[in-house]
Scaffold this motif. Sequence first.
Motif, PDB file in Angstrom:
ATOM      1  N   VAL A 221      -0.955   5.552  -4.747  1.00  0.00           N
ATOM      2  CA  VAL A 221      -0.045   5.191  -5.735  1.00  0.00           C
ATOM      3  C   VAL A 221       0.723   3.938  -5.437  1.00  0.00           C
ATOM      4  CG1 VAL A 221       0.342   7.593  -6.615  1.00  0.00           C
ATOM      5  CG2 VAL A 221       1.786   6.447  -4.833  1.00  0.00           C
ATOM      6  N   ASN A 222       0.986   3.051  -6.338  1.00  0.00           N
ATOM      7  CA  ASN A 222       1.782   1.979  -6.099  1.00  0.00           C
ATOM      8  C   ASN A 222       3.288   2.040  -6.906  1.00  0.00           C
ATOM      9  OD1 ASN A 222       3.022  -0.801  -6.643  1.00  0.00           O
ATOM     10  ND2 ASN A 222       1.309  -1.656  -6.218  1.00  0.00           N
ATOM     11  N   TYR A 223       4.084   2.306  -6.346  1.00  0.00           N
ATOM     12  CA  TYR A 223       5.576   2.460  -6.900  1.00  0.00           C
ATOM     13  C   TYR A 223       6.776   1.405  -6.313  1.00  0.00           C
ATOM     14  CZ  TYR A 223       7.040   5.390  -2.883  1.00  0.00           C
ATOM     15  OH  TYR A 223       7.505   5.983  -1.710  1.00  0.00           O
ATOM     16  N   THR A 224       7.794   1.385  -7.021  1.00  0.00           N
ATOM     17  CA  THR A 224       9.166   0.732  -6.582  1.00  0.00           C
ATOM     18  C   THR A 224      10.015   1.697  -6.027  1.00  0.00           C
ATOM     19  OG1 THR A 224       8.599  -0.451  -8.739  1.00  0.00           O
ATOM     20  CG2 THR A 224      10.598  -0.954  -7.464  1.00  0.00           C
ATOM     21  N   ASP A 225      10.350   1.419  -4.866  1.00  0.00           N
ATOM     22  CA  ASP A 225      11.212   2.298  -4.209  1.00  0.00           C
ATOM     23  C   ASP A 225      12.540   2.046  -4.709  1.00  0.00           C
ATOM     24  OD1 ASP A 225      12.004   0.267  -2.688  1.00  0.00           O
ATOM     25  OD2 ASP A 225      11.208   0.760  -0.882  1.00  0.00           O
ATOM     26  N   ARG A 226      13.697   2.928  -3.810  1.00  0.00           N
ATOM     27  CA  ARG A 226      14.846   3.201  -4.485  1.00  0.00           C
ATOM     28  C   ARG A 226      15.545   1.747  -4.056  1.00  0.00           C
ATOM     29  NH1 ARG A 226      16.037   6.797  -8.089  1.00  0.00           N
ATOM     30  NH2 ARG A 226      18.137   7.205  -7.141  1.00  0.00           N
ATOM     31  N   HIS A 227      14.963   0.884  -3.184  1.00  0.00           N
ATOM     32  CA  HIS A 227      15.528  -0.360  -2.786  1.00  0.00           C
ATOM     33  C   HIS A 227      14.949  -1.420  -3.534  1.00  0.00           C
ATOM     34  CE1 HIS A 227      17.630   1.353   0.553  1.00  0.00           C
ATOM     35  NE2 HIS A 227      16.624   1.885   1.205  1.00  0.00           N
ATOM     36  N   GLY A 228      14.005  -1.227  -4.489  1.00  0.00           N
ATOM     37  CA  GLY A 228      13.491  -2.310  -5.572  1.00  0.00           C
ATOM     38  C   GLY A 228      12.076  -2.901  -4.864  1.00  0.00           C
ATOM     39  N   ASN A 229      11.578  -2.318  -3.562  1.00  0.00           N
ATOM     40  CA  ASN A 229      10.451  -2.825  -3.128  1.00  0.00           C
ATOM     41  C   ASN A 229       9.079  -2.141  -3.468  1.00  0.00           C
ATOM     42  OD1 ASN A 229      12.104  -4.652  -1.513  1.00  0.00           O
ATOM     43  ND2 ASN A 229      12.748  -3.207  -0.219  1.00  0.00           N
ATOM     44  N   THR A 230       8.095  -2.851  -3.362  1.00  0.00           N
ATOM     45  CA  THR A 230       6.830  -2.127  -3.640  1.00  0.00           C
ATOM     46  C   THR A 230       6.434  -1.411  -2.511  1.00  0.00           C
ATOM     47  OG1 THR A 230       6.106  -4.021  -5.214  1.00  0.00           O
ATOM     48  CG2 THR A 230       4.445  -2.815  -3.776  1.00  0.00           C
ATOM     49  N   VAL A 231       5.898  -0.049  -2.814  1.00  0.00           N
ATOM     50  CA  VAL A 231       5.267   0.743  -1.781  1.00  0.00           C
ATOM     51  C   VAL A 231       3.906   1.085  -2.065  1.00  0.00           C
ATOM     52  CG1 VAL A 231       5.379   3.089  -1.009  1.00  0.00           C
ATOM     53  CG2 VAL A 231       7.551   1.691  -1.082  1.00  0.00           C
ATOM     54  N   VAL A 232       2.799   1.045  -1.515  1.00  0.00           N
ATOM     55  CA  VAL A 232       1.299   1.552  -1.520  1.00  0.00           C
ATOM     56  C   VAL A 232       1.439   2.616  -0.810  1.00  0.00           C
ATOM     57  CG1 VAL A 232      -0.917   1.215  -1.472  1.00  0.00           C
ATOM     58  CG2 VAL A 232       0.724  -0.411  -2.521  1.00  0.00           C
ATOM     59  N   SER A 233       1.084   3.963  -1.006  1.00  0.00           N
ATOM     60  CA  SER A 233       0.993   5.096  -0.454  1.00  0.00           C
ATOM     61  C   SER A 233      -0.238   6.023  -0.900  1.00  0.00           C
ATOM     62  CB  SER A 233       2.305   5.992  -0.362  1.00  0.00           C
ATOM     63  OG  SER A 233       3.437   5.147   0.182  1.00  0.00           O
ATOM     64  N   SER A 234      -0.470   6.984   0.011  1.00  0.00           N
ATOM     65  CA  SER A 234      -1.469   7.959  -0.351  1.00  0.00           C
ATOM     66  C   SER A 234      -0.836   9.308  -0.204  1.00  0.00           C
ATOM     67  CB  SER A 234      -2.541   7.917   0.610  1.00  0.00           C
ATOM     68  OG  SER A 234      -2.430   8.506   1.861  1.00  0.00           O
ATOM     69  N   PHE A 235      -1.234  10.372  -1.240  1.00  0.00           N
ATOM     70  CA  PHE A 235      -1.075  11.612  -1.224  1.00  0.00           C
ATOM     71  C   PHE A 235      -2.367  12.434  -1.201  1.00  0.00           C
ATOM     72  CE2 PHE A 235       2.779   9.360  -3.049  1.00  0.00           C
ATOM     73  CZ  PHE A 235       3.837  10.030  -2.585  1.00  0.00           C
ATOM     74  N   THR A 236      -2.027  13.889  -0.844  1.00  0.00           N
ATOM     75  CA  THR A 236      -3.158  14.483  -1.083  1.00  0.00           C
ATOM     76  C   THR A 236      -3.192  15.680  -2.226  1.00  0.00           C
ATOM     77  OG1 THR A 236      -2.373  15.951   0.570  1.00  0.00           O
ATOM     78  CG2 THR A 236      -4.028  14.128   1.273  1.00  0.00           C
ATOM     79  N   GLY A 237      -4.064  16.007  -2.985  1.00  0.00           N
ATOM     80  CA  GLY A 237      -4.218  16.968  -3.814  1.00  0.00           C
ATOM     81  C   GLY A 237      -4.389  18.543  -3.025  1.00  0.00           C
ATOM     82  N   SER A 238      -3.898  19.533  -3.692  1.00  0.00           N
ATOM     83  CA  SER A 238      -3.969  20.618  -3.197  1.00  0.00           C
ATOM     84  C   SER A 238      -5.569  21.258  -3.088  1.00  0.00           C
ATOM     85  CB  SER A 238      -3.195  21.582  -3.982  1.00  0.00           C
ATOM     86  OG  SER A 238      -3.490  23.155  -3.803  1.00  0.00           O
ATOM     87  N   THR A 239      -5.809  21.871  -2.048  1.00  0.00           N
ATOM     88  CA  THR A 239      -7.400  22.352  -1.811  1.00  0.00           C
ATOM     89  C   THR A 239      -7.496  23.782  -2.556  1.00  0.00           C
ATOM     90  OG1 THR A 239      -6.554  23.483   0.213  1.00  0.00           O
ATOM     91  CG2 THR A 239      -7.524  21.207   0.370  1.00  0.00           C
ATOM     92  N   THR A 240      -6.301  24.300  -3.136  1.00  0.00           N
ATOM     93  CA  THR A 240      -6.272  25.833  -3.648  1.00  0.00           C
ATOM     94  C   THR A 240      -6.195  25.602  -5.194  1.00  0.00           C
ATOM     95  OG1 THR A 240      -4.064  26.025  -3.125  1.00  0.00           O
ATOM     96  CG2 THR A 240      -5.662  27.000  -1.655  1.00  0.00           C
ATOM     97  N   ASP A 241      -5.420  24.366  -5.581  1.00  0.00           N
ATOM     98  CA  ASP A 241      -5.052  24.386  -7.087  1.00  0.00           C
ATOM     99  C   ASP A 241      -5.380  23.012  -7.334  1.00  0.00           C
ATOM    100  OD1 ASP A 241      -4.146  24.125  -9.626  1.00  0.00           O
ATOM    101  OD2 ASP A 241      -2.229  25.377  -9.182  1.00  0.00           O
ATOM    102  N   PRO A 242      -6.572  22.636  -8.266  1.00  0.00           N
ATOM    103  CA  PRO A 242      -6.781  21.216  -8.547  1.00  0.00           C
ATOM    104  C   PRO A 242      -5.875  20.664  -9.563  1.00  0.00           C
ATOM    105  CG  PRO A 242      -8.103  22.988  -9.772  1.00  0.00           C
ATOM    106  CD  PRO A 242      -7.344  23.700  -8.753  1.00  0.00           C
TER     107      PRO A 242
END
Length: 431
Positions: free
Chosen positions: A153-174
């Motif tokens: 994802v690409n989002y604007t953090d609480r300080h107004g800066n750009t963040v590019v991060s990864s997250f993971t989906g659940s392996t038990t609930d899609p």
Amino acid sequence: MHLPPARLFGKVMAAILVAAACSPAPSQSPSGAAATAAATAAATAAATPVPSAGGSAAPSAAGSGSFDPTGMTVDVAIAVDGFDSPLDVTNAGDGSGRLFVVEQAGRIRIVKDGTLVERPFMDITGRIASGGERGLLGLAFHPNYPADPRFFVNYTDRHGNTVVSSFTGSTTDPDVAHPDSETLLMRIIQPFPNHNGGAVEFGPDGMLYIATGDGGSGGDPQGNGQRLDTYLGKILRIDVDVAAASATAYEVPADNPFLATAGAKPEIWQYGLRNPWRMRFDRVTGDLWIGDVGQNAWEEIDVVRAGKKGLDYGWNIMEASHCFKPSTGCDQTGLTLPVAEYVNGDVGCAVIGGVVVRDPSQERLNGGYLFGDACSDNLWLLDPAGDNLRKAVIVAKMGRSLSSIGEAEDGSVYATSLGSGELLRISAPAR
């Protein structure tokens, strides 16, 4: 100094506070990439590629391909409503047929079997500064999802800066992801509250591409579009498939174009962009299509042909195919100019990049490039072949504005409407 208002979503979005003062060049802090980039640069002896030159020719009626949009119309139907300021729509490529809709405040929603799932896939509203041109702006699933359960994802953090991060989906609930699984890839300091770009897309090469705006204000006061020592005003390209034992969140691909350029950010793939709002790869050709929001006069559609790199798309020397700084007599040597443009005014004010339609069930629409605008209700269709500047054809008056255009797994085309909170299905009527 009076600066024009920000116009990413024009009349639809809330007014943006634009700072008038110029500030020092922003600093950026990618997570763990410096050592990898230095090593890669040392091993790279090739010179920076020379961008293709462009000109300011008058638009032609069509491109050089076989797709002819003349006389075409499309139908726009509400697929699902009830979203809160949707900004993007995509799919996971996992065979589920689900659509994922990004809401500006920080939620990702699922549409399954034509119905909006009540529980969000993920909610990170507490980490995000939302409003104006800020928020949760982009989403891309790993090409091997869910075997590799990461999404980006690409989002604007609480300080107004750009963040590019990864997250993971659940392996038990899609239909569930883990908000506590965040891994930071990049944090880019934003000098002004507008022009954040926000798109993230995986290319046919498996690399992650990231679109960034020029940092905001008006007219690019810091000259970021033409600078190679900043991430702003660029398309970045990184490899997120690093070894598990690596201390870095990503690596810089060895064939990125500016590894041997002193002072350049090694992640840069293309440059000279103002505020790229929505980029999509053509799933057949591998070309990358970009809608770049203009300053006051012109909106533009740019294309990166498969295999091209290190191209300069002209901002802030040019606004579309027209001189911007200086306003006349600008040097266009080495610039890659748009394949389509339109003037701000009655037809629109902020381009929404679209998709090359690859839906065999839509015989008339299949093969054309479809894009829209955030302020008007126009949808345009363009012959995607050829690099000459050509006119796009208006194929629909939708009665609503757009914030994104994306594809389902089968190639069917959907769009999001920010103001009405709708997911729209776009199709061509039968002959």
